[in-house]
Design a protein around this motif. Structure first.
Motif, mmCIF file in Angstrom:
data_model
loop_
_atom_site.group_PDB
_atom_site.id
_atom_site.type_symbol
_atom_site.label_atom_id
_atom_site.label_comp_id
_atom_site.label_asym_id
_atom_site.label_seq_id
_atom_site.Cartn_x
_atom_site.Cartn_y
_atom_site.Cartn_z
ATOM 1 N N PHE A 176 1.225 -1.611 0.164
ATOM 2 C CA PHE A 176 0.274 0.085 0.055
ATOM 3 C C PHE A 176 0.922 1.237 0.277
ATOM 4 C CE2 PHE A 176 -1.661 3.749 1.884
ATOM 5 C CZ PHE A 176 -2.998 3.681 2.163
ATOM 6 N N ARG A 177 1.842 1.159 0.493
ATOM 7 C CA ARG A 177 2.924 2.424 1.072
ATOM 8 C C ARG A 177 3.678 2.521 0.018
ATOM 9 N NH1 ARG A 177 4.229 6.373 2.784
ATOM 10 N NH2 ARG A 177 5.455 7.599 3.479
ATOM 11 N N SER A 202 -2.097 12.021 3.596
ATOM 12 C CA SER A 202 -2.484 11.575 5.543
ATOM 13 C C SER A 202 -2.340 10.198 6.221
ATOM 14 C CB SER A 202 -3.797 12.761 5.116
ATOM 15 O OG SER A 202 -4.579 11.873 4.457
ATOM 16 N N LEU A 203 -1.943 9.124 5.042
ATOM 17 C CA LEU A 203 -2.142 7.659 5.678
ATOM 18 C C LEU A 203 -0.692 7.040 6.299
ATOM 19 C CD1 LEU A 203 -4.748 6.768 3.431
ATOM 20 C CD2 LEU A 203 -5.208 7.483 5.517
ATOM 21 N N SER A 204 0.275 8.267 5.697
ATOM 22 C CA SER A 204 1.384 7.991 5.720
ATOM 23 C C SER A 204 2.199 7.633 6.728
ATOM 24 C CB SER A 204 2.263 8.580 5.340
ATOM 25 O OG SER A 204 2.008 8.104 3.771
ATOM 26 N N GLU A 205 1.563 8.832 8.680
ATOM 27 C CA GLU A 205 1.512 7.801 9.653
ATOM 28 C C GLU A 205 1.178 6.593 10.270
ATOM 29 O OE1 GLU A 205 1.559 10.632 13.722
ATOM 30 O OE2 GLU A 205 1.844 11.585 12.718
ATOM 31 N N GLU A 206 0.359 6.486 10.269
ATOM 32 C CA GLU A 206 -0.840 5.484 10.863
ATOM 33 C C GLU A 206 0.688 4.567 10.194
ATOM 34 O OE1 GLU A 206 -3.298 3.788 13.210
ATOM 35 O OE2 GLU A 206 -2.612 5.671 13.587
ATOM 36 N N VAL A 207 0.078 4.568 8.471
ATOM 37 C CA VAL A 207 0.656 2.958 8.225
ATOM 38 C C VAL A 207 2.156 2.817 8.042
ATOM 39 C CG1 VAL A 207 1.699 1.983 6.041
ATOM 40 C CG2 VAL A 207 -1.077 3.036 5.799
ATOM 41 N N ASP A 208 2.951 3.842 8.407
ATOM 42 C CA ASP A 208 4.707 3.831 8.908
ATOM 43 C C ASP A 208 4.447 3.226 10.515
ATOM 44 O OD1 ASP A 208 5.708 4.034 6.761
ATOM 45 O OD2 ASP A 208 5.933 6.727 7.215
#
Length: 1013
Positions: free
Chosen positions: A66-67, A74-80
């Motif tokens: 996904f990354r 906006s989704l990068s922090e939670e995914v990381d």
């Protein structure tokens, strides 16, 4: 006993055994399908669900893909966050780096608490407790779920405990123990352990009791309950729980400590057999047992009379200087006493007494040391008095003080350290009669020691003091008279010696061992003063009181009685006593036989005299009287008109014993006999030999006068004149000669005591008559005068000339002085030569004895060992050889035998000398025997020899110190370096001598021991 070290070690074991290993539970892995074809939203959804379901591997695949595809920042922090968390839960080695990178990329992240917890957990999993605590403390756990909070609290508590912040950890364990289903049991255990470590047994015990129902904690709980009972000194409960532990967990890692607790507990109950059994298991499992327990094990062995094992256990407890080491030395002394190892026990008690960690132990050790030292007599340097005094000074109120006082009185009587004993008594403010009795006996003993050491003046002063004290000890006063008599006799003051002997005899008891000797010596005192009737009576009393009828002195006394009858012309009685002495077959038998013959001659029984002399010469071929026997035989033959038979006898005498006074007389007699049978050439030859070989003697003058008659008779005066001129003499031989008158005048001045005037007169004689008849006598007198002025150098110059010039009147006296002086100066070759010349012309038995001693001593220094044996053997059978000289001769002969490889004979002589170490050669013999055994690696014999030496004691501390060094070497040779060190340390502390070699020996050996550790 302080259990802090034990508790700390066991805490470490418990933490290691029960600590959490690895990371938190990781989710299972499910089969994955290809994700490349999935829509990004679908990948995010699936990845999130997998993360929530703890399928971290699947989550990593979906979220990583996904990354790659998603462009929504906006989704990068939670995914990381989910990616780095998945790496953590998967146990990825790079998880910590990834987590730290996340925090650096998102410094304001709302996930900081969760990520900080994971960072702390990484450090936790790596055992980095300090870093873990720091990150746990930076974590805000207020928003965590109940499950997350429990994980957090557990890990934080455990890290705090590992950082020894027990109070902080305890609060968290208490919280988890009451409120956590997941960690409640674990937290209860750790809480109980902290309570246990803090000594809060009322809190820890119920918890451990509860935990026994839990399979995970049953073993450690029972172990800590056993320790708790032990720490609370509930030995009964400790033993019950400990024995249960052994039954249920025979292979546990806690076994060494359980065995230790049981050994200790059984000891406290007095069950030494069980204590030993458990302690031995403890030692088997633990290579470094606690010293405190080795102390108790040693005591248990002592109680069961197993001293050898006690010694080995206690040695391990003495390795450090502290209160345990002090008590261990105390107990080691008791163990060595059980082994009858007096020396080892003394060393151990001494070591404990010197330590200051526990005054009570020091007092007990000092008491035991003093008692054993006194009872055993193993006082290497006579420390008994000092030790007893020190005890009374250090512990004046001790319960042992009355016993110590009694021992001090007894020890003062037995000590060989006479100055210390007298100083101790003199320091007493009010010594009682018993102490004064001891003082009187000590004064006597010190006087005897001075006498033995050859310091006669000091001996007399001590004997005077002993007599002056009165009758505190009547025995001491009585013996002082005897020994004072011995001292004055030694100085040649026979009248004073006689008075002291008589005082002793008057007071003596019939059983007094010195009574026979007193009569014997009294007889000699009278004899030396020519009081022959009184000497006869005294020697007779000796014979009546002497029980040893075969002793040398018994035979000698018979001879002296014979002499007194001879002087009184009572020939029958003289002959009877000489016969009895000859039949004794002692050292004086040759003299007795010779005197028998002499008396027979006085009785004009010449045939019997010849027969007796022939028997004498066959039986005693090496007798000192052989020359006189030949001369007397010739006289007897002459009296029977058998001059032709007498002549070969005289010629034998002249040939074999040419340097003796008898030979001078024999030469004149031989000339007369040849003249009587009208053999003038041989008569002339005999007289000429006397004149040439013995110039300046009365015999030479007689020979020259006889030659004058023969040459006149033969009408050959010219030949006579030629012969006399060849002698370098004037023909006028009468006493009116000028040089004779000059010499006699100077000698007369000397005899009047006008020494300086006499010296001047003698000097003029030497100037006026450089070849005079009295040159030798003049040099002797001038040597005596110089000696009186303390001008030793000048004295020796004159006396050496007197000794080397032939046949002076004082040749023997001069030889005696220069021989002794040469020996003292270390000129042993010269001394040997002088002694040899003196020996050949010595006129009496006393002088002969001195020459034999000098020859033995010089031969030893010159490494002439066979001659040492011969001269020493000659003297050792002489009844008049004094005990101190016998000791020296035995030592010299023994050492010579060893050099000659006759070991058995050498050891036998040294053993005999060693029987009395009051004499310096007796003390040195003790050392030499021990050192000999050491060189043979007969270590036990060396140790036994030194122990026997210490039991006997000696005033000669140097040789005792050398022997103790040998003792240490012997123990080291056996591998017992502990005992070797103890002896060296004790010698270092107690020896007060200043000899450098002793200090060097001790230092070198101790240094080697330290380097070999």
């Amino acid at each position: 006993m302080n259990m802090s070290r034990v508790m700390k070690k066991n805490m470490e074991k418990a933490l290691l055994a029960l600590g959490l290993v690895g990371s938190l539970q990781i989710g299972t892995v499910s089969a994955q399908k290809s994700v490349q074809s999935e829509h990004p939203r679908s990948l995010l959804k699936q990845g999130t669900e997998m993360f929530q379901d703890k399928n971290y591997l699947g989550a990593l695949h979906r979220l990583t893909e996904f990354r790659k595809q998603c462009k929504d920042a906006s989704l990068s922090e939670e995914v990381d966050y989910m990616i780095v968390s998945s790496h953590f839960y998967r146990g990825d080695n790079k998880a910590l780096v990834q987590l730290m990178d996340f925090l650096e990329e998102y410094p304001a992240t709302y996930r900081r608490a969760e990520v900080s917890f994971l960072v702390a957990s990484c450090h936790y999993d790596n055992g980095e407790w300090g870093k873990a605590v720091m990150w746990f403390e930076q974590t805000d756990a207020s928003r965590f779920t109940v499950e997350q909070r429990e994980d957090y609290d557990f890990r934080y508590a455990y890290a705090l405990m590992k950082q020894k912040r027990s109070d902080d950890a305890y609060r968290l364990w208490s919280k988890l123990a009451t409120g956590s289903k997941k960690y409640g049991t674990d937290a209860l255990y750790y809480k109980a352990y902290i309570d246990f470590q803090a000594g809060r047994f009322a809190e820890s015990t119920p918890a451990f009791e509860r935990l026994q129902s839990n399979a995970k904690y049953r073993e450690p709980s029972l172990f800590f309950l056993t320790q708790t009972a032990f720490n609370q000194e509930n030995t009964k409960d400790a033993i019950k729980r400990g024995e249960d532990f052994l039954k249920y967990y025979p292979h546990s890692n806690y076994l060494p400590e359980v065995y230790r607790i049981l050994g200790n507990s059984y000891f406290r109950q007095g069950n030494f057999s069980e204590s030993i059994a458990r302690y031995e298991q403890y030692i088997r499992l633990n290579a470094n047992p606690f010293r405190e327990d080795m102390l108790l094990l040693g005591c248990a062995y002592i109680n069961l009379k197993r001293p050898e094992q006690a010694v080995e256990a206690l040695k391990q407890a003495t390795s450090y200087a502290d209160v345990v080491g002090q008590e261990a030395f105390m107990q080691l002394g008791l163990a060595r006493q059980q082994l009858n190892d007096v020396s080892g026990a003394l060393l151990a008690f001494q070591a404990a007494s010197k330590m200051e960690y526990n005054a009570t132990i020091a007092e007990r050790a000092t008491y035991n040391y003093a008692v054993l030292l006194t009872r055993s007599s193993q006082t290497a340097f006579d420390q008994s008095v000092n030790v007893l005094q020190r005890f009374l000074q250090t512990y004046p109120g001790s319960a042992y003080a009355p016993q110590i006082n009694e021992m001090l009185a007894a020890t003062l009587l037995a000590t060989k350290n006479f100055p210390a004993a007298l100083a101790a008594i003199d320091a007493m403010p009010r010594p009682d009669a018993k102490i004064l009795e001891a003082k009187q006996m000590i004064l006597l003993q010190q006087g005897i020691q001075h006498y033995i050491d050859g310091d006669t003046d000091k001996a007399i002063r001590r004997f005077d003091q002993t007599v002056e004290m009165g009758n505190y000890s009547s025995s001491a006063r009585r013996q002082a008279f005897f020994w004072r008599g011995e001292s004055y006799y030694k100085l040649g003051n026979y009248a004073t010696a006689m008075q002291n002997y008589q005082n002793f005899i008057f007071q003596a008891q019939p059983a007094d061992e010195n009574l026979p000797l007193a009569y014997y010596n009294l007889g000699y005192a009278f004899f030396k003063q020519h009081s022959y009737n009184q000497a006869n009576v005294a020697f007779g009393k000796y014979l009546d009181n002497e029980t040893n009828k075969i002793s040398a002195t018994y035979g000698d006394a018979l001879n002296r009685i014979g002499d007194t009858h001879l002087f009184a012309r009572n020939y029958i009685e003289a002959s009877n006593y000489y016969t009895r002495a000859a039949n004794q077959n002692t050292a004086g038998a040759d003299y007795a036989t010779f005197q028998q013959a002499f008396v027979q001659g006085l009785q004009r029984n010449y045939t019997q005299k010849i027969s007796t002399l022939d028997g004498f010469m066959n039986k005693f071929p090496h007798s000192a009287y052989m020359d006189e026997a030949l001369y007397e035989k010739s006289r007897a033959l002459a009296m029977l008109q058998r001059e032709t038979d007498a002549i070969p006898v005289l010629e034998t005498l002249m040939e074999r014993y040419s340097n003796t006074p008898s030979a001078q007389k024999a030469g004149v007699q031989l000339g007369q006999m040849y003249h009587n049978i009208n053999n003038l050439p041989k008569a002339i030859a005999a007289y000429q030999r006397v004149a040439k070989e013995y110039p300046d003697t009365d015999e030479a003058r007689t020979a020259i006068q006889s030659l004058e008659s023969i040459y006149k008779e033969a009408n050959d005066v010219n030949s006579y004149a030629q012969f006399v001129n060849s002698l370098g003499k004037e023909m006028q031989l009468s006493s009116s000669r000028q040089d004779t008158l000059t010499f006699q005048a100077a000698e007369n001045v000397f005899m009047k005591g006008q020494k300086q005037l006499a010296n001047d007169a003698f000097s003029r004689y030497l100037q006026n008559y450089p070849n005079g008849s009295y040159i030798a006598d003049v040099h002797y007198y001038m040597g005596v005068i110089a000696e009186g002025k303390k001008d030793t150098k000048t004295a020796l110059v004159h006396l050496e000339k007197a000794a080397t010039l032939p046949n002076g009147r004082f040749t023997e006296q001069a030889l005696s002085v220069v021989a002794e002086a040469s020996y003292t100066a270390g000129h042993y070759d010269a001394a040997y030569g002088y002694y040899r010349r003196w020996q050949r012309i010595a006129a009496d038995a006393s002088s002969k004895q001195k020459t034999h001693l000098g020859l033995a001593r010089s031969a030893w220094q010159l490494h002439k060992y066979q001659e040492v044996v011969e001269w020493a053997s000659f003297m050792l059978v002489d009844a008049k050889t004094t005990p101190d000289i016998k000791m020296e001769l035995l030592y010299l002969r023994g050492m010579a035998y060893l050099k000659l490889k006759e070991v058995d004979k050498g050891v036998a002589d040294l053993r005999t000398a060693a029987t009395d170490p009051r004499y310096i050669y007796g003390a040195e013999a003790q050392y030499q025997l021990a050192n000999l055994f050491l060189s043979w690696k007969s270590y036990d014999k060396a140790i036994a020899q030194v122990n026997a030496f210490m039991e006997k004691g000696t005033p000669h501390a140097y040789w005792m110190a050398r022997a103790i060094v040998v003792l240490a070497d012997a123990y080291a040779g056996k591998g017992d370096h502990f005992s070797a060190r103890q002896y060296l340390e004790s010698l270092k502390d107690s020896y007060t001598g200043k000899e450098a070699d002793i200090a060097e020996m001790i230092a070198a050996r101790l240094s080697n021991m330290n380097q070999s550790k």
